[in-house]
Design an enzyme around this catalytic site. Structure first.
Site, PDB file in Angstrom:
ATOM      1  CG  ASP A  67      -0.312  -0.437   2.504  1.00 12.80           C
ATOM      2  OD1 ASP A  67       0.928  -0.469   2.570  1.00 12.80           O
ATOM      3  OD2 ASP A  67      -1.045  -0.730   3.458  1.00 12.80           O
ATOM      4  CG  ASN A 136      -8.681  -1.272  11.706  1.00 18.11           C
ATOM      5  OD1 ASN A 136      -7.754  -1.971  11.310  1.00 18.11           O
ATOM      6  ND2 ASN A 136      -9.063  -0.171  11.072  1.00 18.11           N
ATOM      7  CG  HIS A 138      -5.539  -2.181   8.719  1.00 11.85           C
ATOM      8  ND1 HIS A 138      -5.540  -0.814   8.918  1.00 11.85           N
ATOM      9  CD2 HIS A 138      -4.282  -2.571   9.034  1.00 11.85           C
ATOM     10  CE1 HIS A 138      -4.335  -0.423   9.309  1.00 11.85           C
ATOM     11  NE2 HIS A 138      -3.567  -1.459   9.389  1.00 11.85           N
ATOM     12  CD  GLU A 143      -8.390   1.092   7.556  1.00 13.94           C
ATOM     13  OE1 GLU A 143      -8.185   0.131   8.325  1.00 13.94           O
ATOM     14  OE2 GLU A 143      -7.918   2.227   7.763  1.00 13.94           O
TER      15      GLU A 143
HETATM   16  P1  PGA Z   1       2.461  -1.605  12.813  1.00 14.10           P
HETATM   17  O1  PGA Z   1       1.460  -1.506  11.584  1.00 14.10           O
HETATM   18  O2  PGA Z   1       3.377  -2.769  12.538  1.00 14.10           O
HETATM   19  O3  PGA Z   1       3.210  -0.299  12.820  1.00 14.10           O
HETATM   20  O4  PGA Z   1       1.638  -1.821  14.035  1.00 14.10           O
HETATM   21  C1  PGA Z   1       0.843  -2.674  11.118  1.00 14.10           C
HETATM   22  C2  PGA Z   1      -0.348  -2.348  10.244  1.00 14.10           C
HETATM   23  O5  PGA Z   1      -1.045  -1.341  10.474  1.00 14.10           O
HETATM   24  O6  PGA Z   1      -0.619  -3.140   9.326  1.00 14.10           O
END
Ligand code: PGA
Length: 240
Positions: A67, A136, A138, A143
């Site tokens: 992404d 959440n 995702h 999302e």
């Molecule tokens: P993070 O992000 O490793 O910084 O917690 C993971 C994500 O949001 O997919």
């Protein structure tokens, strides 16, 4: 899903990193789907260390990142492109022309999605997709939603994601939109390597592994993938 639980982030990074290194040793032109976020960093450290010790070369790999933010220049320090350059790509010998990102500033997101899907097919498909998870549920920037998506698309980020990631934005406001690979693109990868650490991820990890398969927890779709290895620390596994 194969679930492995470790004591430290470094142990997770070494074990997950070894999967990528072993893949590239066996198939020098492997196609790898990479992920951003803090959780993947120890894995990238392991890969860069193995490269600097002369144990592996990434010269012939092709990469596709999950992404990218919209409305943020590619060279901004918070872009996912810069994150990957800093944390992995500038530390190994991957060829710049083999690095693929969604263009978050594309004028036509639908055409951009099509371009990315075709590039993945042309490269032969993704051998291993690396994934983290949002609080959440995702994966990538898929999302919680009413339906699972297929190819890449432009997404409005949720409040939970904006709250989690805005701490990294100190000079410009955090973008509200991103381009992300869709769930279908992720599910078509031959193998998935998933990492999560910390108490803040425990609920999402439980929903992913033990909950119903629902687009309200996008990661739950991974229950239907044939080859997923999940690397957790004790905090992320604490509700299982
Ligand atoms: P993070 O992000 O490793 O910084 O917690 C993971 C994500 O949001 O997919």
């Amino acid at each position: 899903m194969k679930v492995l639980i470790f004591d430290t982030e470094k142990e997770i990074g070494d074990a997950a990193g070894k999967i990528f290194v072993d893949l590239v040793k066996a198939k020098s032109n492997a196609v790898i789907g990479f992920a951003t976020g803090m959780t993947p960093v120890p894995t990238y450290n392991y890969m860069a260390e193995e490269y600097s010790k002369g144990n592996v070369s990434f010269r012939d790999i092709t990469t596709f990142n999950l992404d990218e933010y919209c409305d943020l220049p590619r060279e901004h320090k918070n872009s996912f492109y810069m994150f990957m350059m800093d944390n992995l790509f500038s530390r190994i010998d991957v060829k710049p022309e083999n690095i693929n990102f969604l263009d978050g500033n594309a004028a036509d997101p639908e055409a951009e999605s099509k371009r990315y899907a075709e590039a993945i097919i042309k490269a032969g498909g993704i051998d291993i997709q690396f994934l983290g998870i949002g609080r959440n549920g995702h994966i990538g920037f898929n999302e919680p939603a009413g339906a699972f998506t297929d190819e890449a698309f432009k997404v409005r980020l949720t409040d939970s994601t904006i709250e989690a990631n805005s701490v990294y934005f100190d000079d410009v406001p955090m973008p509200r939109y991103a381009m992300t690979m869709g769930i279908g693109s992720i599910m078509r990868a031959g193998k998935i390597v998933f990492v999560a650490t910390g108490k803040a991820k425990a609920q999402a990890v439980k929903a992913m592994i033990q909950g119903e398969v629902t687009p309200k927890c996008p990661a739950s779709i991974l229950q239907q993938h044939k080859d997923v290895t999940v690397f957790l620390d004790r905090d992320a596994a604490s509700l299982l």
